[in-house]
Design an enzyme around this catalytic site. Sequence first.
Site, mmCIF file in Angstrom:
data_model
loop_
_atom_site.group_PDB
_atom_site.id
_atom_site.type_symbol
_atom_site.label_atom_id
_atom_site.label_comp_id
_atom_site.label_asym_id
_atom_site.label_seq_id
_atom_site.Cartn_x
_atom_site.Cartn_y
_atom_site.Cartn_z
ATOM 1 C CG ASP A 16 11.722 32.252 -34.783
ATOM 2 O OD1 ASP A 16 11.010 31.288 -34.310
ATOM 3 O OD2 ASP A 16 12.758 31.972 -35.266
ATOM 4 C CG ASP A 19 15.665 29.833 -30.102
ATOM 5 O OD1 ASP A 19 16.323 30.474 -29.258
ATOM 6 O OD2 ASP A 19 14.596 29.110 -29.911
#
Length: 218
Positions: A12, A14
């Site tokens: 991922d 952020d």
Amino acid sequence: MIVVETKGLLFDMDGVLISSIGSVRRSWRKWAKMYGVPDAENYEIPHGMRAIEIVKSLRPEIDAQAGLRVIEDIEVEDTADLKVLPGVKRLLESLPADMWAIVTSATHRLTVERLKVAGLPLPERLISADMVERGKPHPEPYRRGAELLGLRPDECIVVEDAPSGVGAGKAAGSRVLGVLGTHTLEELREADWVVDSLEGQVVMVKGDGLELRFTAVR
């Protein structure tokens, strides 16, 4: 010290690779005020959800694509306190380009801008919010990420900071390494392992795969 082997890593963005929480909070509160969302100045977005879905949930009566373009423009312009999280740059630089991908709930344009501002490499393999029909916690994003690496999801380890992303990784059939920062240990309970950060975590090429060594808090 835990030692595990995998064929590929799906990150991922952020909350795992970069911290953008300040920008996200400011941007969405600005958007919420523009669109008359009640208590806009205190609005907290559900982390790990695609912007298009947030727009639809907040203002289902508007043109969702138009609302998405507005928040994307606001977020692209607000990058003042974006920063790379501990250990990330060294870790990414140690990985062969064909063994990792980014799977993010951000749009492609926003992903490219944030990585550029943070000084991180744009990966050869990327799945963004506008490349999937269904976002996290649906397994589609991580299934697509594994496909980009030429792997099955169960051959990959997903690295996530949000419950929705952990759920997406598990639903896809991957093992999940949770990273603390945006959520608590309890909120990441579905992850196979949880670490404080990516600082000090070691990844080495081993044969046709990778060996990960990390100190888990759970």
